[in-house]
Design an enzyme around this catalytic site. Structure first.
Site, PDB file in Angstrom:
ATOM      1  N   HIS A  85       7.861   6.390   2.578  1.00  0.00           N
ATOM      2  CA  HIS A  85       6.782   6.675   1.629  1.00  0.00           C
ATOM      3  C   HIS A  85       5.451   6.239   2.240  1.00  0.00           C
ATOM      4  O   HIS A  85       5.412   5.329   3.066  1.00  0.00           O
ATOM      5  CB  HIS A  85       7.033   5.927   0.321  1.00  0.00           C
ATOM      6  CG  HIS A  85       6.122   6.324  -0.794  1.00  0.00           C
ATOM      7  ND1 HIS A  85       4.851   5.812  -0.928  1.00  0.00           N
ATOM      8  CD2 HIS A  85       6.293   7.199  -1.812  1.00  0.00           C
ATOM      9  CE1 HIS A  85       4.283   6.348  -1.998  1.00  0.00           C
ATOM     10  NE2 HIS A  85       5.133   7.199  -2.545  1.00  0.00           N
ATOM     11  N   GLU A 133       3.647  14.528   0.782  1.00  0.00           N
ATOM     12  CA  GLU A 133       2.774  13.745  -0.089  1.00  0.00           C
ATOM     13  C   GLU A 133       1.489  13.367   0.665  1.00  0.00           C
ATOM     14  O   GLU A 133       1.462  12.344   1.339  1.00  0.00           O
ATOM     15  CB  GLU A 133       3.467  12.451  -0.533  1.00  0.00           C
ATOM     16  CG  GLU A 133       4.583  12.624  -1.522  1.00  0.00           C
ATOM     17  CD  GLU A 133       4.953  11.285  -2.161  1.00  0.00           C
ATOM     18  OE1 GLU A 133       4.914  11.200  -3.379  1.00  0.00           O
ATOM     19  OE2 GLU A 133       5.239  10.340  -1.417  1.00  0.00           O
TER      20      GLU A 133
END
Length: 215
Positions: A85, A133
């Protein structure tokens, strides 16, 4: 469409969110999972919701103080894990090793990346899914599907060019059912979101809005 709710380290009640996610998933037939802090994995898994870890470390059993062992995550009730992430970036070799660790524990995997070029690179490592993302949009008001739809289209194409069995998810700024529908129109088969549910006054209402276009 898969909806993965990342609770990050937000000051929310993980059991409340997990219970809401379980109930909305049961009512709608939409696959919904919750990724809590590692310390809350068992509590969340006990609700019956699909439970994911926010991370697993690239190591086996041994002298690895502070690591998140894949086997321990699985024993706590998780069935999948996020990796890389934007708030917990990893070196490529460590992503590869964490994928191996997740494989040992039979965890489903989703590797995050910032752009289509990185998506292609991490797809080559063989995860179950990847998620695009852009970090500048994470936690913001503008969903990536509106702010930069080409990055989603291009990520889907980049992953398919390497391995069309790897699913592509869309993250950053997703918070409404319209955002979910837009992500699907761009080719994504799942979404990652966090604050739209974890910070919501009514997590169940937020989740019901997310699945409304999918019913």
């Amino acid at each position: 469409m898969f909806i993965l709710v990342n609770l990050k380290a937000y000051p929310c009640d993980p059991v409340e969110v997990a219970t809401a996610a379980r109930d909305v998933a049961d009512d709608s037939g939409v696959r919904i999972a919750v990724a809590p802090q590692a310390a809350h994995l068992s509590q969340v898994a006990d609700t019956g919701v699909e439970t994911w870890a926010q991370h697993v470390s690239p190591n086996d059993y041994g002298s690895h103080t502070g690591s998140t062992l894949a086997e321990a995550v699985a024993e706590a009730g998780a069935t999948g894990t996020l990796l890389n992430h934007s708030e917990n970036r990893m070196k490529l070799a460590d992503i590869d090793a964490s994928l191996d660790a997740a494989g040992r524990a039979d965890l489903e995997t989703c590797v995050c990346a910032n752009n289509p070029e990185q998506i292609a690179g991490v797809t080559a490592l063989g995860p179950d899914s990847v998620a695009v993302e852009p970090p500048e949009l994470i936690g913001g008001p503008d969903p990536v599907s509106d702010a930069d739809p080409d990055i989603v289209r291009n990520a889907v194409e980049a992953a398919a060019a390497v391995d069309d069995d790897v699913d592509v998810y869309c993250g950053a700024g997703i918070s409404t059912g319209d955002d979910v529908a837009a992500a699907g129109d761009l080719g994504a088969t799942g979404i990652l979101l966090a604050s739209g549910v974890a910070k919501a006054d009514d997590p169940r209402a937020a989740l019901e809005d997310l699945v409304a276009p999918l019913r």
